[in-house]
Design a protein around this motif. Structure first.
Motif, PDB file in Angstrom:
ATOM      1  N   LEU A 221       0.842  -1.198   0.000  1.00 38.35           N
ATOM      2  CA  LEU A 221       0.000   0.000   0.000  1.00 38.35           C
ATOM      3  C   LEU A 221       0.872   1.240   0.000  1.00 38.35           C
ATOM      4  CD1 LEU A 221      -2.738  -0.901   2.633  1.00 38.35           C
ATOM      5  CD2 LEU A 221      -3.132  -0.353   0.230  1.00 38.35           C
TER       6      LEU A 221
ATOM      7  N   ARG B 187      -1.618  -6.410  -5.007  1.00 40.37           N
ATOM      8  CA  ARG B 187      -2.451  -6.457  -3.795  1.00 40.37           C
ATOM      9  C   ARG B 187      -3.637  -7.363  -4.017  1.00 40.37           C
ATOM     10  NH1 ARG B 187      -1.433  -0.753  -3.678  1.00 40.37           N
ATOM     11  NH2 ARG B 187      -3.422  -0.261  -4.669  1.00 40.37           N
TER      12      ARG B 187
ATOM     13  N   PHE C  82      -6.023  -8.438   3.196  1.00 40.95           N
ATOM     14  CA  PHE C  82      -5.948  -7.526   4.351  1.00 40.95           C
ATOM     15  C   PHE C  82      -7.067  -7.788   5.354  1.00 40.95           C
ATOM     16  CE2 PHE C  82      -3.796  -4.970   1.111  1.00 40.95           C
ATOM     17  CZ  PHE C  82      -2.702  -4.491   1.815  1.00 40.95           C
TER      18      PHE C  82
ATOM     19  N   GLN D  74     -13.388  -2.431   8.259  1.00 40.03           N
ATOM     20  CA  GLN D  74     -13.398  -1.760   6.943  1.00 40.03           C
ATOM     21  C   GLN D  74     -14.280  -2.465   5.923  1.00 40.03           C
ATOM     22  OE1 GLN D  74     -12.106   1.141   6.889  1.00 40.03           O
ATOM     23  NE2 GLN D  74      -9.964   1.237   7.467  1.00 40.03           N
TER      24      GLN D  74
ATOM     25  N   TYR E 221     -12.473  -6.871  -8.831  1.00 36.64           N
ATOM     26  CA  TYR E 221     -11.286  -6.194  -9.354  1.00 36.64           C
ATOM     27  C   TYR E 221     -10.343  -7.161 -10.055  1.00 36.64           C
ATOM     28  CZ  TYR E 221     -13.079  -2.304  -6.726  1.00 36.64           C
ATOM     29  OH  TYR E 221     -13.880  -1.307  -6.260  1.00 36.64           O
TER      30      TYR E 221
ATOM     31  N   ARG F 141     -12.629   6.425   3.268  1.00 40.81           N
ATOM     32  CA  ARG F 141     -12.190   5.110   3.753  1.00 40.81           C
ATOM     33  C   ARG F 141     -12.594   4.005   2.791  1.00 40.81           C
ATOM     34  NH1 ARG F 141     -12.161   3.447   9.744  1.00 40.81           N
ATOM     35  NH2 ARG F 141     -14.412   3.416   9.555  1.00 40.81           N
TER      36      ARG F 141
ATOM     37  N   VAL G   4     -10.274   1.220   1.110  1.00 40.54           N
ATOM     38  CA  VAL G   4     -10.536  -0.222   1.123  1.00 40.54           C
ATOM     39  C   VAL G   4     -10.482  -0.777  -0.292  1.00 40.54           C
ATOM     40  CG1 VAL G   4     -12.256  -1.998   1.612  1.00 40.54           C
ATOM     41  CG2 VAL G   4     -11.932  -0.113   3.206  1.00 40.54           C
ATOM     42  N   ARG G   5     -11.144  -0.087  -1.201  1.00 43.30           N
ATOM     43  CA  ARG G   5     -11.165  -0.576  -2.581  1.00 43.30           C
ATOM     44  C   ARG G   5      -9.765  -0.630  -3.171  1.00 43.30           C
ATOM     45  NH1 ARG G   5     -16.236  -0.840  -4.772  1.00 43.30           N
ATOM     46  NH2 ARG G   5     -17.855  -0.003  -3.424  1.00 43.30           N
ATOM     47  N   ARG G   6      -8.983   0.396  -2.880  1.00 37.74           N
ATOM     48  CA  ARG G   6      -7.602   0.411  -3.390  1.00 37.74           C
ATOM     49  C   ARG G   6      -6.823  -0.751  -2.783  1.00 37.74           C
ATOM     50  NH1 ARG G   6      -4.903   2.203  -6.757  1.00 37.74           N
ATOM     51  NH2 ARG G   6      -3.641   3.950  -6.078  1.00 37.74           N
ATOM     52  N   ALA G   7      -7.017  -1.002  -1.474  1.00 38.39           N
ATOM     53  CA  ALA G   7      -6.302  -2.100  -0.814  1.00 38.39           C
ATOM     54  C   ALA G   7      -6.687  -3.437  -1.426  1.00 38.39           C
ATOM     55  CB  ALA G   7      -6.591  -2.092   0.681  1.00 38.39           C
TER      56      ALA G   7
ATOM     57  N   PRO H  41      -3.670   5.436  -0.651  1.00 38.62           N
ATOM     58  CA  PRO H  41      -4.449   4.379   0.001  1.00 38.62           C
ATOM     59  C   PRO H  41      -4.257   4.352   1.519  1.00 38.62           C
ATOM     60  CG  PRO H  41      -3.217   3.483  -1.872  1.00 38.62           C
ATOM     61  CD  PRO H  41      -2.821   4.913  -1.739  1.00 38.62           C
ATOM     62  N   VAL H  42      -3.022   4.545   1.978  1.00 38.64           N
ATOM     63  CA  VAL H  42      -2.768   4.480   3.420  1.00 38.64           C
ATOM     64  C   VAL H  42      -3.504   5.604   4.145  1.00 38.64           C
ATOM     65  CG1 VAL H  42      -1.003   4.583   5.201  1.00 38.64           C
ATOM     66  CG2 VAL H  42      -0.537   3.385   3.049  1.00 38.64           C
TER      67      VAL H  42
ATOM     68  N   LEU I 259      -7.253   4.971   4.171  1.00 36.52           N
ATOM     69  CA  LEU I 259      -7.705   3.959   5.137  1.00 36.52           C
ATOM     70  C   LEU I 259      -7.709   4.505   6.560  1.00 36.52           C
ATOM     71  CD1 LEU I 259      -5.946   0.776   3.772  1.00 36.52           C
ATOM     72  CD2 LEU I 259      -8.383   1.012   4.245  1.00 36.52           C
TER      73      LEU I 259
END
Ligand code: ATP
Ligand code: MG
Lengths: 242, 428
Positions: A58, A85, A91, A97, A114, B334, B338-341, B421-422, B425
């Motif tokens: 990340l 990722r 995660f 989340q 995705y 957020r 999450v989506r990016r993670a 992303p960090v 989040l």
């Protein structure tokens, strides 16, 4: 595929805040092999989350190298990191989340969206993952209709569904009562037994002690790396010492 | 490497397509659920778009309506007809004062033109006034009554649905006969079919007339009701309703002879009216083209207003969309993290928010289009204006609003896509 799953060498992450450099990570090196269960411990502010973000692709390091599955992460583009990722990392966050408006099933399907899997395939995989974490009868509930432990199980199912190389959990029990936390830890134990690679951040020595291996950080450096019980004890003696 | 990549390519392409499709689907789903959970906010946000599109659609519908009736009319009227009159159709400045002092046109001009205009195929004099018509059942005030001859049928594109038009003997003998527009027939003889109206009697300014024909329906021309005219022989008109009125002439030529005919008419009239050489004409030769040009100027101005009002309100609406999308991005920071993670690329996030902003905007566009047609329809009901719903206008409304959504949504979407992303989040 020879060599360790994760290999980091002299990894640093500096933040510049108001002209001053914060060395959140200051030269950290270790390897983690396929199928290991590693706890990362340390005081608040010692750099655990910073390390997790780097391991989870990340964030990118200020210097040092990170090889994941033989690939040099530092050289990858933003899109390639997103794909990495998606395929390699699962995660689990302290605050779950989950997307509030989506059902458990839709939340778990998300990584597969995705990945570009067809709808039916996504459905089937997500249902299997939810069954694995014991939520077969909660698939169509929204997060606000689930208990804290159940939410974290949904999050774990979401982390597992894409069959990633590594499961990364940052304080996964931090928002749960001790009994629910224990359930989650037991679930991690099962996943470990099934061959998953787990890395989890915790500040609970009791939890660290149960992991086969623990790495202790202090001020961005490694203080100890060894069997969970020993490193946890190290923490205990230092705690006594100070 | 290349060996291994080759068999892989179709599969990867297929995955890419599925990925794009499922991401767009996901974007739509997210956008819809965001819309539903914020219905009131979405509606308020799109108010600018609604008003903008409504205005444009209403104006366009009215222009389309005018165009349709205008085209019908122009088709009906002889395109090669010249209208000679004391008055110029399109006046400017103090033309009116000059023309008011011109000599009236009368029998002498008509006879000269009938005799000498070799290029003319039809010559119809006409003269009109507003009068009261009474039948046994009804009385109609302020009806346009026109005196003319048999050539008017050709020159002005009039046709009859029942009975016949004026004939040469009607004119020569100054008969008290009349051809009615369909609206007049309906009002004066309610419930009677056109064929039965023929032969009925009515009174104009107290004098008795016999109906010899009922015209076919023609519609409206720029607010003018062409179906409410009463036509009688001009000789009768001059005898019964006053000989002192100025007449006009409708003169038709073969196609392509319009200019030659005009020159010929000018020559004849200058002589008959004794205009000294070097002096300007004391009459005007009008053409339908002039009306058409005026009409296009008018609708052009309307289009200009529509575009101006539309652009301004859409700008306001677009800023509203941008504002709400920025709020939405902040609220869902957020979620974006999450989506990016989980593996969403930057452009996936970009697409998601663009889909959302254009959907919000199109929702406003759809409501605005519906309201616009409603407004146009109400205007058409209560005023002489016409309105028409065309697919082009609907497409315009929806396309325009989607474009506004895309345009004004792109900055918020870009911000969302470029969140770290960090940081995202960690956002509280
Ligand atoms: N975005 C940032 N900007 C500046 N400094 C940061 C940032 N993120 C972390 N830090 C600093 O880096 C150091 C390590 O932070 P990190 O979040 O990794 O600690 P942690 O071990 O996860 O602590 P905790 O147990 O409280 O979560 C801290 O001193 C923190 O202030
Ligand atoms: Mg932390």
């Amino acid at each position: 595929m020879s060599g360790p799953l994760i290999s980091i060498d002299r990894l640093t992450r500096h933040y510049v805040v108001g002209g001053e450099t914060v060395r959140a990570l200051d030269g950290v090196s270790f390897d983690i092999g396929q199928g290991e269960w590693v706890a990362i411990v340390g005081q608040s502010g010692s750099g655990k989350s910073t390390l997790m973000n780097l391991l989870g692709c990340l964030d990118t390091a200020t210097s040092g190298t990170y090889r994941l599955n033989g690939a040099d992460v530092e050289t990858l583009s933003d899109d390639a990191l997103a794909d990495l990722r998606n395929r390699e990392i699962g995660f689990v966050f302290q605050t779950f989340q989950l997307l509030p408006r989506a059902t458990a099933l839709a939340n778990v399907e998300l990584p597969l969206v995705y990945r570009g899997l067809p709808r039916r395939e996504r459905r089937a995989l997500a249902e299997t993952a939810l069954r694995q974490v014991g939520l077969a009868n909660r698939m169509h509930h929204r997060p606000n209709e689930l208990s804290g432990g159940q939410r974290q199980r949904v999050a774990i199912a979401r982390a597992l569904v894409g069959d990633p190389s590594i499961l990364l959990a940052d304080e996964p029990t931090g928002n749960l009562d001790s009994q629910t936390g224990e359930e989650i830890v037991r679930l991690f134990g099962e996943l470990h037994a099934r061959g998953h690679t787990l890395i989890l951040v915790t500040h609970e020595p009791r939890l660290a002690a149960r992991c086969p291996r623990a790495i202790k950080l202090m001020d961005g450096r490694i203080l100890g790396d060894g069997p969970g019980a020993e490193v946890a004890a190290l923490q205990a003696t230092r705690a006594v010492g100070t | 490497m290349t060996e291994a990549a080759r068999p892989d390519r179709p599969r990867r392409a297929r995955r890419g397509v599925i990925r794009l499709a499922s991401e767009t689907g996901e974007g739509l789903r997210i956008a819809l659920s965001a819309l539903v959970s914020n219905t009131l906010r979405s509606l308020l946000t799109t108010l600018g778009i609604v008003i903008g599109v409504m205005t444009v659609i209403a104006i366009v519908a009215i222009i389309d309506g005018l165009n349709q009736s205008f085209a019908t009319q122009m088709g009906g009227l002889g395109a090669h007809t010249l209208y000679v009159s004391k008055w110029k159709w399109i006046m400017s400045g103090n033309d009116w004062w000059e023309q008011r002092n011109r000599k009236d046109m009368g029998r002498a001009e008509f006879e000269a033109v009938s005799r000498e205009a070799t290029l003319a195929t039809a010559v119809a004099p006409f003269v009109s006034l507003d009068a009261t018509l009474t039948s046994g059942q009804a009385e109609l005030t302020r009806v346009r009554v026109r005196g003319t001859n048999q050539d008017y049928e050709v020159a002005n594109g009039v046709t009859v649905a029942a009975g016949r038009f004026l004939s040469p003997p009607d004119v020569e003998l100054s008969r008290s006969v009349m051809v009615l527009g369909p609206n007049l027939s309906d009002k004066l003889f309610p419930g009677l079919p056109a064929a039965e109206v023929v032969g009925r009697r009515l009174r104009v300014m107290g004098r008795p007339f016999t109906v010899i024909g009922v015209q076919t329906r023609r519609g409206r021309l720029m607010g003018l009701d062409l179906d409410s005219e009463a036509t009688l022989p001009w000789t009768t008109f001059l005898r019964d309703m006053g000989a002192k009125r100025t007449i006009s002439l409708a003169v038709t030529s073969e196609p392509g002879q319009g200019q030659a005919l005009e020159d010929q008419l000018i020559g004849i009239l200058r002589r008959v009216r004794r205009v000294p050489p070097g002096k300007p004409d004391d009459f005007s030769v009008n053409r339908q083209e002039q009306l058409q040009r005026l009409y296009h100027q008018l609708t052009g101005a309307l289009y200009g207003v529509a575009i101006g009002v539309g652009l301004i309100t859409l700008l306001v609406g677009g800023i509203g969309i941008m504002n709400i999308m920025l709020v939405s991005v902040t609220e869902r920071t957020r979620e974006i993290g999450v989506r990016r993670a989980l593996g969403a690329r930057r452009r996936t996030i970009l697409l998601q928010f663009l889909v959302e902003s254009s959907l919000v905007s199109m929702l406003g566009g759809a409501v605005g289009t519906a309201l616009g047609f409603l407004v146009a329809w109400l205007l058409a009901l209560t005023t002489p204006l016409a309105a028409a719903v065309t697919p082009g206008a609907v497409g315009l409304g929806l396309g325009f609003s989607a474009a506004v959504g895309l345009l004004f949504g792109s900055w918020p979407a870009w911000r969302a896509a470029n969140l770290d992303p960090v940081e995202a989040l960690r956002y509280e």
